[in-house]
Design a protein around this motif. Structure first.
Motif, PDB file in Angstrom:
ATOM      1  N   SER A  87       0.851  -1.189   0.000  1.00 55.90           N
ATOM      2  CA  SER A  87       0.000   0.000   0.000  1.00 55.90           C
ATOM      3  C   SER A  87       0.887   1.239   0.000  1.00 55.90           C
ATOM      4  O   SER A  87       2.091   1.163   0.239  1.00 55.90           O
ATOM      5  CB  SER A  87      -0.934  -0.008   1.214  1.00 55.90           C
ATOM      6  OG  SER A  87      -0.205  -0.191   2.417  1.00 55.90           O
ATOM      7  N   SER A  88       0.290   2.373  -0.250  1.00 53.02           N
ATOM      8  CA  SER A  88       1.067   3.595  -0.457  1.00 53.02           C
ATOM      9  C   SER A  88       1.286   4.367   0.838  1.00 53.02           C
ATOM     10  O   SER A  88       0.516   4.257   1.800  1.00 53.02           O
ATOM     11  CB  SER A  88       0.369   4.491  -1.484  1.00 53.02           C
ATOM     12  OG  SER A  88      -0.926   4.833  -1.037  1.00 53.02           O
ATOM     13  N   SER A 115      -1.876  -2.635  -6.884  1.00 57.45           N
ATOM     14  CA  SER A 115      -0.985  -1.853  -6.020  1.00 57.45           C
ATOM     15  C   SER A 115      -0.702  -0.502  -6.659  1.00 57.45           C
ATOM     16  O   SER A 115      -0.297  -0.432  -7.825  1.00 57.45           O
ATOM     17  CB  SER A 115       0.330  -2.599  -5.786  1.00 57.45           C
ATOM     18  OG  SER A 115       0.132  -3.751  -5.010  1.00 57.45           O
ATOM     19  N   VAL A 116      -0.908   0.562  -5.906  1.00 58.46           N
ATOM     20  CA  VAL A 116      -0.618   1.905  -6.398  1.00 58.46           C
ATOM     21  C   VAL A 116       0.886   2.117  -6.474  1.00 58.46           C
ATOM     22  O   VAL A 116       1.418   2.720  -7.413  1.00 58.46           O
ATOM     23  CB  VAL A 116      -1.276   2.963  -5.490  1.00 58.46           C
ATOM     24  CG1 VAL A 116      -0.883   4.370  -5.934  1.00 58.46           C
ATOM     25  CG2 VAL A 116      -2.790   2.794  -5.496  1.00 58.46           C
ATOM     26  N   THR A 117       1.608   1.601  -5.473  1.00 59.97           N
ATOM     27  CA  THR A 117       3.057   1.764  -5.396  1.00 59.97           C
ATOM     28  C   THR A 117       3.733   0.587  -6.086  1.00 59.97           C
ATOM     29  O   THR A 117       3.502  -0.570  -5.733  1.00 59.97           O
ATOM     30  CB  THR A 117       3.515   1.834  -3.933  1.00 59.97           C
ATOM     31  OG1 THR A 117       2.857   2.931  -3.290  1.00 59.97           O
ATOM     32  CG2 THR A 117       5.020   2.026  -3.848  1.00 59.97           C
TER      33      THR A 117
END
Length: 244
Positions: A87-88, A115-117
């Motif tokens: 997670s970010s 996943s954003v990151t």
């Protein structure tokens, strides 16, 4: 000052003189303003706390003599391995911190479809080093003397190709899960807890995990944020089967 407790990245033995780590020395010297003769505790991950006395304090370094050791018996009876979708921002730090405080034995960051990151190369190495530092700080605070390992990020498929899931209890948090934790029997084997990132796991990832013996579990009627899900699930397991 004897309640001060720091991590030592090197093994410890009674009678030796050793330097504090850079972070521990900075805190001891600049924040706590310790002087020669003051006492503190160190742990190196072997299950013991080591009682130490400062022998010398320099501008950027501090040295201690190891006087004795005490066994620490606060490890959870559950072997919980957290598989956490990356997670970010502070969310991942919070998840790792609280998971360590709650007793997990290993943390496997997963790079998932949602996943954003995205991490790779040097950036991934630096992030893992940072996450391990978060775990160390959580051990220092919570009194644990066994340090959980934070592994390098991999995809779910890569993880499933490396680890055996036939003899463990494999739990996938899923808002449409068919069971609740209380419906499961107390496990005697390791527990793999799989949690998605902010956007959750994709349908393909859920199907892949299910093919590898993960069963969908729902925790309550409300959808939880990823960092809330990890804390809630681990705390629930400790309440049902562990040492809460």
């Amino acid at each position: 000052m004897s309640n001060l407790r720091f991590y030592s990245p090197t093994p410890l033995t009674i009678g030796q003189t050793t330097a504090l780590s850079e972070n521990a020395a900075a805190h001891a010297i600049r924040v706590m303003r310790l002087k020669a003769g003051d006492t503190l505790s160190l742990f190196c991950g072997d299950g013991f706390d080591y009682q130490c006395a400062l022998t010398s304090v320099e501008k950027k370094a501090a040295y201690v003599e190891v006087l004795g050791r005490t066994a620490v018996s606060n490890e959870s009876p559950l072997n919980i391995r957290l598989l956490q979708g990356v997670s970010s921002g502070d969310r991942m730090d919070y998840t790792i911190q609280k998971a360590v405080e709650l007793g997990v034995t290993e943390i496997f960051p997963l790079t998932t479809e949602r996943s954003v990151t995205k991490l790779s190369g040097d950036r991934a190495e630096k992030r893992v080093e940072h996450w391990q530092g978060v775990a160390i700080a959580a051990c220092e605070q919570s009194g644990r003397a066994v340090l959980p390992t934070v592994h390098a990020p991999v995809t779910l498929a890569q993880w499933l190709g490396q680890y055996e899931t036939h003899s463990s209890l494999n739990i996938l948090l899923n808002p449409v899960g068919a069971k609740q934790l209380a419906q499961l029997e107390k496990p005697s084997a390791p527990i793999h807890l799989l949690i998605g990132p902010e956007g959750g796991l994709s349908g393909n990832e859920i199907a892949l995990a299910t093919q590898h013996n993960f069963q969908s579990i729902v925790i309550g009627p409300r959808i939880l944020r990823t960092e809330t899900a990890a804390v809630t699930a681990i705390a629930s397991m400790q309440t049902l089967w562990g040492d809460f």
